[in-house]
Structure formats: C-alpha cells, structure tokens
Enzyme design. Sequence first.
Site, PDB file in Angstrom:
ATOM      1  N   SER A 159       0.933  -1.211   0.052  1.00 21.06           N
ATOM      2  CA  SER A 159      -0.041   0.031   0.115  1.00 21.06           C
ATOM      3  C   SER A 159       0.878   1.200  -0.016  1.00 21.06           C
ATOM      4  O   SER A 159       1.413   1.474  -0.868  1.00 21.06           O
ATOM      5  CB  SER A 159      -0.970  -0.200   1.134  1.00 21.06           C
ATOM      6  OG  SER A 159      -1.884   0.844   1.002  1.00 21.06           O
ATOM      7  N   ASP A 329      -3.313   6.662  -3.305  1.00 21.16           N
ATOM      8  CA  ASP A 329      -1.873   6.037  -2.926  1.00 21.16           C
ATOM      9  C   ASP A 329      -1.488   5.001  -3.879  1.00 21.16           C
ATOM     10  O   ASP A 329      -2.160   4.725  -4.866  1.00 21.16           O
ATOM     11  CB  ASP A 329      -2.351   5.554  -1.343  1.00 21.16           C
ATOM     12  CG  ASP A 329      -3.099   4.171  -1.231  1.00 21.16           C
ATOM     13  OD1 ASP A 329      -3.957   4.064  -2.176  1.00 21.16           O
ATOM     14  OD2 ASP A 329      -2.863   3.484  -0.544  1.00 21.16           O
ATOM     15  N   ASP A 331      -1.369   1.907  -4.313  1.00 21.59           N
ATOM     16  CA  ASP A 331      -2.182   0.439  -4.533  1.00 21.59           C
ATOM     17  C   ASP A 331      -3.575   1.146  -5.015  1.00 21.59           C
ATOM     18  O   ASP A 331      -4.511   0.134  -5.352  1.00 21.59           O
ATOM     19  CB  ASP A 331      -2.002  -0.579  -3.783  1.00 21.59           C
ATOM     20  CG  ASP A 331      -2.799  -0.403  -2.358  1.00 21.59           C
ATOM     21  OD1 ASP A 331      -2.888   1.008  -1.924  1.00 21.59           O
ATOM     22  OD2 ASP A 331      -3.389  -1.242  -1.937  1.00 21.59           O
ATOM     23  N   ASP A 333      -6.165   2.124  -3.260  1.00 17.13           N
ATOM     24  CA  ASP A 333      -7.317   1.758  -2.470  1.00 17.13           C
ATOM     25  C   ASP A 333      -7.753   2.830  -1.827  1.00 17.13           C
ATOM     26  O   ASP A 333      -8.663   2.820  -0.861  1.00 17.13           O
ATOM     27  CB  ASP A 333      -6.939   0.533  -1.733  1.00 17.13           C
ATOM     28  CG  ASP A 333      -5.955   0.577  -0.605  1.00 17.13           C
ATOM     29  OD1 ASP A 333      -5.265   1.451  -0.595  1.00 17.13           O
ATOM     30  OD2 ASP A 333      -5.931  -0.260   0.198  1.00 17.13           O
TER      31      ASP A 333
END
Length: 580
Positions: A159, A329, A331, A333
């Site tokens: 992440s 961000d 990734d 999500d």
Amino acid sequence: MSTHQIDADLLERAAAWATQDPDPVTAAALRELCAAAPGDAGAAADLADRFAAFLAFGTAGLRAELGPGPNRMNSMVVRRTAAGIGRFLLDAAAGAYTPLAVIGFDARHNSDVFARESAAVLTAAGIEVQLLPSALPTPVLAYAVRALGAEAGIMVTASHNPPADNGYKVYLGGRAESGWGQGAQIVSPVDARIAARIDNDEPIASIALAEGGWGVLPGAGEPGDIEGRYLQAIAGVVPATDGNGGDAITAARENLRIVLTPMHGVGGHTMAQALGRAGFSRVRLVAEQAAPDPDFPTVAFPNPEEPGALDLALALATDTGADLVIANDPDADRCAAAVKFPDTGWRMLRGDEVGWLLGDRCAATAADTAVLANSIVSSRMLASIAAAHSLAHEYTLTGFKWISRVPDLAFGYEEALGYCVAPSLVRDKDGMSAALMLADYAAELKAAGSSLPEVLDALALAHGLHQTDQLSVRVADLGLLDTMMHSLRSAPPASLGSEAVTGFEDLSLGANLPPTDGLLFATGAGTRVIVRPSGTEPKLKCYLEVIASVASPADLPAARAAGNARLEAIKLELAGLLNP
C-alpha cells in the site's frame, strides 16, 4: 566485536536459511551479513533482528521490509505462507469442490515475483488459480474476487508503506465464506486458522512449485479484460451521460478541471480511464508521478497524508487553474482530495471531510434499509447524516475488514482516506470509485455555482461543526506502548484542555464493539478522544474531535477558530501526559 560475542545458534540458523533460499540475491545478502556480523555491531544487530521472530500472519496478512530472514518479506516467507493458505482452502473445501484463488500484484519491488511464486505453490497444491494480467490496483483484485466467485484473493502490495517494504493481503469469498463478508479481507479467527497451517520451518524444497497451469485473466484490449470489467462496474456509482455532450451532466463534467496523481503507484491508468469514460475530459496527470516507480522518487513517504506528498499536484493545480486535486496512494485503495477554499486557498481535505461529503451523497439515494458505517476513530458526523436521512448507522473497529462486513452497507469510511461507495462491487476501500463519485459531485456543484467547501459549511450548520485532529507519539521500544496505555487506564485524565472528562470507556472490555486495545474519553462539551496503539507502526495514536453548534454561516469562521484552539489545547495536554 569478536566472533565469540555472536550467538553461534544465530549464525547457524542464518547459514541454513541462506542454503535454502531460492532467491540468489537475498541468499548472497544474508551470507554477506553473516560474514560481517562478527566484527560489526550494526551488522550483528541487523542479523539478530532478521531472525528475532517469524513474520506474523494476521488480519492484515503480511507486511514488512524486503530482505532475507524469517522476519522480512522474501520468497521463503511467501512460499511458506502460500502453502499454508493452500492447506486452509483445501481443508475448507473438504473435497467437495476445487477452490479458486485470484492473485494480484502492484509495482513494488518483487511484487510480480511473489505473485507468480504464490500461483505456482497454489497450483501445485491442486487449487485453481487466476493471476491478474499486470500490475493493477488493489480494488481491481478485490473486485475480481467477487466477480469471479473466488474462494480467496491474494494481493501482493504494501500500500503506502516505504519503498523498502512489501506485503500480502488476503481476501475470502466464494464457497469459503458466506454472508455479507464475501470478498472482504480476512478477520479473526480466520487469520489464526490460516496461520496455524503455515509451517515456518517447512523445508522450501518440500513445497511443490508448478511450472505452469494457472490462468492469467484477460488484459487490456482482450475480451473480458478484468480492468475493463472493473471500470464498467464502477461507472455505475455516478449518473450516466448521453455520451455526446448534449446533457447537463456531460457539460458539467467537461467543465471540471482535475489534477490527478497516482503517486508513482499503479492507479494512474485505471483512474484516468474511469474519469475519461465518465466524461471528465480536462484531467491533467502529474507527469513526475504518473508512471509506476517502486522507489517513489519524488516523495519522502508515498502516502497522500504525509506533509509534502501533494506538493507537485497542488503546484500543477495552481498553474492550470484546476478545480479539484485527486491523489491515490500507490495501490489506489485510498483517495485524497484537495480543493481551493475562498479564504485560505488550496488545502487537502481531511479524511473525515471527504467521508461526510460522500456519505451525504450516498445517503440521498440509499434504500430505506441501507446502513452507513465508519470506524470508531472517525468522526461522529456520519451518524448524524444517517439519522437526517432516516438511515441506520454503525460504528466499527478500525480497518475495512470490519467496515465492509456491516450488513446492508451502502457507504462506509475511515478517516485514513478509505471509502467504500460500492460495497456490492468491492467489499473493501476503493480509492477510484470514491474519487469518481467525488469528482461528479464537484462537477455538479460547479455547474450550479457552488463548491465542495460550501457543502461542508452546509453540513456544519445542519449537523454541528465537527473538527478533527490527531496526535501521534512515536516510541523506540514497542514495550512502551503497553506502559503508556496502562498508565492512562489506571489514571485517566480528569480534563482535556479546559474541559472536564465526564465519560471514560476501556475499549478492551468490548462493551459496544469487539474488544480492542483502546481508550475513549469524552467531555460534556461534546469533545471525544480515542487513544490506541498503531497497528502498523511503533506509535501511540490519539484521535480528537470537537463539536460546536453554529447558528449561521457568518458564525462559522469564529467557531472554527475556537474549535482549533480547543484541539490544540487538548493535544498539548495529551502530549504532556504521554511524554512525562
């Protein structure tokens, strides 16, 4: 440092690890560290830390710095973990069916390697595997779990962690989990059941690897393209246009100027496609941050919440006269947004503010049986918004593994930039569908001569001015967190700022929610503070919220100034308590 000062058992375990390690890069690095440790105190400490424990598998899966050793992310840990997940899935199936697992990965160092190794391990174990065709956002993987009816989803990502880290998220669905939780991240006790099937001492040579046999989901330009299916699905979170510029919705979206940054992550192509398909034609990507780059060269920390992370995006917004900044961000999500306020200029919206805006938007069209939810450390305004729309509301523990499991959820959020606006599609936070809905709202407001800041003012007048802030106290020794929490439990503060504490709840007792390590303090003036140890970093986090009634728009500036003063006084007092 002399050789006899190095634990012989540690050197022996490290040498054995290096002998088994299938990755020649990490094996060589470990041998080099072993050679240096007898004469280098720093190398000795590093080696000891790498073998101090086995990287724990929990509800957050795995997440750690890349490198050799059982306390790091590497091929040895990944293969053993995949083998354990395979055993869990086969045990759950009990021979009644062949489990299906779908595996995704981002663009971090070794993400693609770990994804392929996981596919090889699971395939060899007799599990059907579908691999995402390329580095794609986490929400695409979460969508694929539900869309394909998979029993498990694995996403290789860290992440918004630092560049040196990587991780492993696990979702459960299909025949392995029934009910509203289908396609959500694992929760207790499933994490413990999987962990019990991971043999941290399993010889790597005994874990079979298939040379092929797993499927690869269709990529861009192919029939059934999984990214395209996701994009088509989330398009439904905003009203459709006539497609030829002939309606008001199309005109409004064409008139909104957006600056977009994926922060060197994998969300750039998907997010730009989502906006373009919806009719947002005036989107400018931050060129320096547009392409995936696992080293994140333009930011000190690849998290939109961190100071300076949005500097390039805000500079481009200023230069181009943009109306809205969207940042995902790495990734994708999570979603951050910034807008220009009439009195203070460009400012990133707090996670709670975006949560209010999206929550109010979702509530307006939700079914009568729908539920709005947010984590307990997030603002209380969403509960008031739900009540105003005659909808139910629930608080949950922190993390979308809990929020996404609320039955009949129509919208959920947490203050850390996580939003779920389409739980039937993605049972997790999704920074792209949330950004699409926010952009549509901004376009509609601009066309009507209004703005997101004006809506925030209206919400403050309707539900009370809610202001939130955080205080984090970082520690060098994790043991200090227990000491600090014990101190607050045994001697709760009598006041917060100048306000007497009238309510205290030890969240570890589980009175209203499942037990969690946290403390809640409340005052008669509506102030609330929640203190809890971070789940991912060595720090104690304090979540502050003050509320004040405001009679008219003219009173808002003074009320905000007074609220900020209350927050600062509370932060000062807490800092003194936690740093005696």
